[in-house]
Design an enzyme around this catalytic site. Structure first.
Site, PDB file in Angstrom:
ATOM      1  N   HIS A 165       0.828  -1.208   0.000  1.00 28.45           N
ATOM      2  CA  HIS A 165       0.000   0.000   0.000  1.00 28.45           C
ATOM      3  C   HIS A 165       0.865   1.261   0.000  1.00 28.45           C
ATOM      4  CE1 HIS A 165       1.076   0.711   4.203  1.00 28.45           C
ATOM      5  NE2 HIS A 165       0.900  -0.593   4.386  1.00 28.45           N
ATOM      6  N   GLU A 225      -2.342  -7.308   7.069  1.00 28.54           N
ATOM      7  CA  GLU A 225      -1.119  -7.012   7.814  1.00 28.54           C
ATOM      8  C   GLU A 225      -0.939  -7.986   8.975  1.00 28.54           C
ATOM      9  OE1 GLU A 225       1.835  -6.100   8.216  1.00 28.54           O
ATOM     10  OE2 GLU A 225       1.703  -3.901   8.241  1.00 28.54           O
TER      11      GLU A 225
END
Length: 358
Positions: free
Chosen positions: A71, A160
Site C-alpha cells: 500500500h 497485515e
C-alpha cells in the site's frame, strides 16, 4: 508389506503429480536462455522491466505476471501513535500515499497496457484506498490505458501482521526492538501474530489463487475438446490440443495483482519461491506503492511455466541469487530411489498424506 505399500503409494503420488497442472508445478526443467534484463532501466516507482518474455506456447496455464504491491504511505508510517486511537485496519493513506498510489497506477498501466487484470486486496483501509486509486485510473476512459479489469476480491488472508488491538506505542516499540534480536519470522507479538502465522495464511491464499487461476482460465480462455476426460486433457501436450476457433487464450495476457503489506509481501515471496527463514530475515520491506513483478517464463524443451522475480525487485528487497521456481526446491527421484528418499526425509508430497499400512 510396509515397504511395498509405501512404494505403491509413492508411485501413485508421482503419477498423480504428472497429471495435474498446478501453480506449484515440480518437474525437472532444462535451463532456458533468457533475455538480458541487467541493463533494463527501472522506474523509480516500480521494480520491473518492460523487456518482453519471448518464449511462446500455444496454450498457457499460468498468468503472464503476478504483481505484488505494498500500500501507499499511511498515517501509521509517519506517526506510530495513530495506532493507539485508530484500529490498525482503519488507518488511512496520507496525501503522499495517495500520490504514490496514483504513480503506481500509471506504472501498472504502462506495464500491462492492452492486457487483462484480476486483483486481490487486503481489507485494511490503506490497502483498499491504494486499490481504489489504481482501479479508478485504469478505468478512466480519458487516460486511454486499455486495461481490462475483470474483477477484484477482498482477501483477509493477505492482511497485515496482527500486533494486537489498540496499540500502546511504547510497548510496541519495545516489542519491535525485541523482534530485531529474536527474528521477525518466529517472534510473536503479545496478543498478536508471529511471522510464521502470516506465512501459514498466505500459504492458504496461494492454494486458493491456484484454483482461481484455473477457474479464470475456464471462464475466459479457449475451450478444449475432450473436457470430460480430464486426465487425458491435462497429461496431453499443450501444443497438440484441439481448440475451438475465435476464443482467445486468457492466460496469455492475464495479470494478477495483489495489494497487501510489507511483511505480507515478503512472506508471499518466501512461500512461493520456497525461500529459507534466513533469506527472509535478511530481506527488506518493499517501499510503499512499488510494483514487485514476477514474470512468467517457459522452458523451451518441457513447456513448463515458471516465475522469476525481476532483478531490481531482488536488489530492493535484498534477496540474493536467482529468485525463481525454474528448478524445483526438491527433485522427485525415480521409483528405485523413492524408498531411500523416504528414509532420508527428502521427498515431499503435493497431494494428501500417504496412508501407510502395516
Amino acid at each position: 508389506m510396509m515397504k511395498t505399500t509405501i512404494h505403491q503409494s509413492l508411485r501413485r503420488h508421482v503419477l498423480l503429480s504428472q497429471t495435474r497442472q498446478r501453480l506449484f508445478l515440480s518437474s525437472s526443467p532444462k535451463p532456458l536462455a533468457f533475455p538480458d534484463l541487467s541493463s533494463s532501466s527501472a522506474s523509480s516507482h516500480c521494480y520491473f522491466s518492460t523487456t518482453p518474455v519471448v518464449a511462446k506456447k500455444d496454450k498457457y496455464m499460468l498468468p503472464k505476471r503476478i504483481i505484488l504491491i505494498r500500500h501507499g504511505e499511511s498515517m501509521g508510517n509517519i506517526d506510530e501513535t495513530a495506532y493507539s486511537t485508530i484500529p490498525d485496519w482503519k488507518i488511512p493513506l496520507t496525501r503522499r500515499g495517495e500520490r504514490q498510489a496514483l504513480k503506481a497506477a500509471h506504472d501498472l498501466a504502462t506495464l500491462i497496457k492492452g492486457e487483462t487484470l484480476f486483483a486481490y486486496c487486503s481489507p485494511y483501509k490503506r490497502a483498499k484506498e491504494t486499490w481504489e486509486i489504481i482501479a479508478k485510473y485504469l478505468r478512466d476512459e480519458e487516460e486511454n490505458v486499455h486495461v481490462d479489469v475483470i474483477g477484484m476480491r477482498e482477501e483477509p488472508r493477505i492482511a497485515e501482521q496482527q500486533f494486537g488491538n489498540f496499540q500502546n506505542p511504547h510497548k510496541v516499540r519495545t516489542a519491535k526492538s525485541e523482534r530485531r534480536m529474536f527474528g521477525r519470522f518466529f517472534f510473536r507479538f503479545p496478543n498478536g501474530e508471529a511471522g510464521l502465522d502470516v506465512y501459514n495464511r498466505v500459504s492458504s491464499f496461494l492454494a486458493t489463487l491456484s484454483r482461481d487461476i484455473r477457474q479464470l482460465d475456464e471462464l475466459y480462455s479457449i475451450q478444449h475438446q475432450n473436457d470430460t476426460d480430464s486426465t487425458t486433457a491435462v497429461s496431453s501436450s499443450v501444443s497438440t490440443r484441439t481448440t475451438t476457433p475465435n476464443r482467445k487464450d486468457a492466460m496469455e495476457t492475464m495479470n494478477i495483482l495483489v495489494v497487501c503489506h510489507g511483511l505480507t509481501l515478503r512472506l508471499l515471496l518466501m512461500r512461493y519461491f520456497q525461500l529459507t527463514v534466513e533469506e527472509f530475515e535478511n530481506s527488506y520491506n518493499s517501499q510503499n506503492a512499488k510494483l514487485v513483478v514476477m514474470d512468467r517464463f517457459v522452458d523451451k524443451k518441457s513447456g513448463r511455466e515458471f516465475y522469476r522475480l525481476h532483478e531490481e525487485a531482488k536488489q530492493a528487497l535484498n534477496l540474493k541469487g536467482d529468485v525463481s521456481n525454474e528448478k524445483p526446491v526438491y527433485w522427485r527421484m525415480g521409483d528405485n530411489e523413492n524408498a531411500a528418499a523416504v528414509d532420508r526425509g527428502l521427498l515431499l508430497f503435493d497431494e494428501e498424506d500417504v496412508d501407510i499400512e502395516e
